[in-house]
Design a protein around this motif. Structure first.
Motif, short mmCIF file in Angstrom:
data_model
loop_
_atom_site.label_atom_id
_atom_site.label_comp_id
_atom_site.label_asym_id
_atom_site.label_seq_id
_atom_site.Cartn_x
_atom_site.Cartn_y
_atom_site.Cartn_z
N THR A 149 39.76 42.19 37.31
CA THR A 149 39.31 40.80 37.47
C THR A 149 39.30 39.99 36.18
O THR A 149 39.18 38.77 36.23
CB THR A 149 37.88 40.78 38.06
OG1 THR A 149 36.97 41.42 37.14
CG2 THR A 149 37.83 41.49 39.40
N CYS A 150 39.41 40.63 35.04
CA CYS A 150 39.28 39.93 33.76
C CYS A 150 40.31 38.80 33.63
O CYS A 150 41.50 39.02 33.83
CB CYS A 150 39.44 40.92 32.60
SG CYS A 150 39.12 40.18 30.99
N LEU A 209 30.53 37.76 35.31
CA LEU A 209 29.58 38.86 35.27
C LEU A 209 30.22 40.19 34.85
O LEU A 209 29.67 40.89 33.98
CB LEU A 209 28.90 39.02 36.63
CG LEU A 209 27.79 40.07 36.68
CD1 LEU A 209 26.69 39.76 35.68
CD2 LEU A 209 27.21 40.17 38.09
N ASN A 210 31.34 40.58 35.44
CA ASN A 210 31.93 41.88 35.10
C ASN A 210 32.24 42.00 33.61
O ASN A 210 31.89 42.98 32.96
CB ASN A 210 33.21 42.10 35.91
CG ASN A 210 32.96 42.34 37.38
OD1 ASN A 210 31.85 42.67 37.80
ND2 ASN A 210 33.99 42.15 38.19
N GLN A 211 32.90 40.98 33.09
CA GLN A 211 33.34 41.03 31.69
C GLN A 211 32.15 41.00 30.73
O GLN A 211 32.11 41.76 29.75
CB GLN A 211 34.29 39.87 31.39
CG GLN A 211 34.94 39.97 30.01
CD GLN A 211 35.94 38.85 29.77
OE1 GLN A 211 36.14 37.98 30.62
NE2 GLN A 211 36.56 38.86 28.61
N ALA A 212 31.18 40.14 31.01
CA ALA A 212 30.01 40.06 30.14
C ALA A 212 29.20 41.34 30.19
O ALA A 212 28.71 41.84 29.16
CB ALA A 212 29.14 38.87 30.54
N LEU A 213 29.05 41.91 31.38
CA LEU A 213 28.31 43.16 31.51
C LEU A 213 28.97 44.29 30.73
O LEU A 213 28.29 45.10 30.09
CB LEU A 213 28.21 43.55 32.99
CG LEU A 213 26.93 43.16 33.72
CD1 LEU A 213 27.03 43.58 35.18
CD2 LEU A 213 25.72 43.80 33.06
N LEU A 214 30.28 44.36 30.78
CA LEU A 214 30.98 45.41 30.06
C LEU A 214 30.73 45.28 28.56
O LEU A 214 30.53 46.28 27.87
CB LEU A 214 32.49 45.34 30.35
CG LEU A 214 33.32 46.54 29.88
CD1 LEU A 214 32.83 47.83 30.54
CD2 LEU A 214 34.79 46.32 30.21
N ALA A 236 33.73 36.08 27.60
CA ALA A 236 33.52 36.09 29.05
C ALA A 236 33.10 34.73 29.58
O ALA A 236 32.87 34.58 30.78
CB ALA A 236 32.46 37.13 29.41
N ARG A 237 33.02 33.73 28.72
CA ARG A 237 32.57 32.41 29.14
C ARG A 237 33.56 31.78 30.10
O ARG A 237 34.77 31.83 29.88
CB ARG A 237 32.40 31.50 27.91
CG ARG A 237 31.73 30.18 28.20
CD ARG A 237 31.42 29.45 26.90
NE ARG A 237 32.65 29.08 26.19
CZ ARG A 237 32.66 28.66 24.93
NH1 ARG A 237 31.55 28.60 24.23
NH2 ARG A 237 33.81 28.31 24.38
N ILE A 238 33.06 31.19 31.18
CA ILE A 238 33.95 30.54 32.14
C ILE A 238 34.47 29.24 31.54
O ILE A 238 33.76 28.56 30.78
CB ILE A 238 33.27 30.29 33.50
CG1 ILE A 238 32.07 29.34 33.35
CG2 ILE A 238 32.83 31.60 34.14
CD1 ILE A 238 31.54 28.86 34.67
N ALA A 239 35.69 28.91 31.88
CA ALA A 239 36.36 27.79 31.22
C ALA A 239 36.35 26.50 32.02
O ALA A 239 36.75 25.46 31.50
CB ALA A 239 37.81 28.18 30.91
N GLU A 240 35.89 26.53 33.26
CA GLU A 240 36.00 25.35 34.11
C GLU A 240 35.07 24.21 33.71
O GLU A 240 35.34 23.05 34.02
CB GLU A 240 35.73 25.71 35.58
CG GLU A 240 36.81 26.54 36.23
CD GLU A 240 36.61 28.03 36.04
OE1 GLU A 240 37.16 28.80 36.84
OE2 GLU A 240 35.87 28.43 35.10
N VAL A 241 33.97 24.53 33.04
CA VAL A 241 32.98 23.51 32.71
C VAL A 241 32.97 23.27 31.20
O VAL A 241 32.91 24.22 30.42
CB VAL A 241 31.57 23.94 33.18
CG1 VAL A 241 30.53 22.90 32.78
CG2 VAL A 241 31.57 24.14 34.70
#
Length: 286
Positions: free
Chosen positions: A138-139, A226-231, A253-258
């Motif tokens: 999912t990354c 969540l998956n990436q940050a948790l890892l 892991a920060r989302i880029a949409e916002v």
């Protein structure tokens, strides 16, 4: 509105131009009007600010913040439920658990600690390995790509959530009135499902108020996949201490949409509007 844990004072709202930042929250709500929404957001942000101040440097900072957030969400939902139909969500139903989940840093760190401490009847369950495997698939995928992938959340086993007590606000705030519609949507047969407006509203407002307070206090305040940050958290035990020092430990892991700058502007605008309303209100009462 339900006051929640220490310092909690109800719920907030949003304006039309800020609705894109209150993820999944509608711009119009039958629960609160715009003024009530602004006031709720400001009250929540202030309550989080008080917790951040009183627990600064303490090991229980994250526990305090999220106890407050989850308590406020559950309390407000309990008070709103009487005006809405019962949701169709139940243990064993994990249809929506292929969607991308975003979370704040405190939520990520709480889940990482839970994974490290949790004891399961089945000794074969290794949540850290499950997260790592899921992240390989999912990354880097955006929300639409995740929907298309249909990859089940690594914490789902036999339809149940293995981290249910510490699940993030994103999961708590996603609820539907029609289980069949969820199945049809997951299969691509329909695009809209009858989601619970109170769940979406309170999730968005409380989460964004937490982000606003974190930002004002100098902590990393973005939303992360969540998956990436948790890892990242599971592979580096110093993450919590570094985050508490103000470091952006989950940047990759920060989302880029916002856009963070625009989100910050909206937070400030809403708090200013709420403050203005509070200043005006007493003079209108005779």
């Amino acid at each position: 509105m339900y006051p929640g844990a220490r310092g909690e004072r109800g719920t907030v709202g949003l304006s039309e131009d800020s609705s894109q930042f209150f993820e999944d929250s509608p711009t119009e709500s039958v629960i609160m009007n715009e003024t009530e929404t602004f006031e709720f957001f400001a009250a929540q942000a202030q309550a989080f600010a008080e917790t951040l101040s009183s627990r600064c440097g303490r090991a229980d900072l994250i526990d305090g913040l999220l106890s407050q957030a989850f308590s406020s969400f559950e309390g407000n939902m309990a008070m709103s439920a009487k005006d809405y139909p019962a949701i169709a969500c139940h243990k064993g139903c994990a249809t929506c658990c292929t969607l991308r989940v975003t979370a704040t840093a405190p939520e990520v760190l709480l889940i990482a600690r839970y994974i490290a401490w949790a004891k399961f009847p089945d000794s074969e369950i290794n949540l850290a390995k499950r997260v790592a495997k899921a992240n390989q698939e999912t990354c880097g995928l955006d929300e639409a790509q995740r929907v298309k992938l249909k990859r089940r959340c690594p914490f789902i086993m036999q339809g149940a959530c293995l981290i249910y007590p510490v699940r993030p606000l994103a999961c708590r705030g996603h609820a539907c009135y029609d289980a069949r519609a969820c199945v049809d949507a997951a299969a691509g047969r329909i695009e809209q499902i009858p989601v619970s407006e109170p769940h979406r509203l309170f999730r968005g407002l409380i989460q964004n108020a937490l982000q606003s307070a974190l930002r004002d206090a100098g902590y990393a305040w973005n939303l992360y996949e969540l998956n990436q940050a948790l890892l990242l958290a599971l592979n580096d035990e110093s993450c919590q201490q570094r985050w508490a020092r103000g470091e952006e430990v989950f940047a990759t892991a920060r989302i880029a949409e916002v856009n963070p700058e625009e989100m910050a502007r909206v937070f400030d605008q809403i708090k200013f509007q709420a403050s203005s309303n509070a200043d005006i209100a007493p003079s209108t009462v005779h």
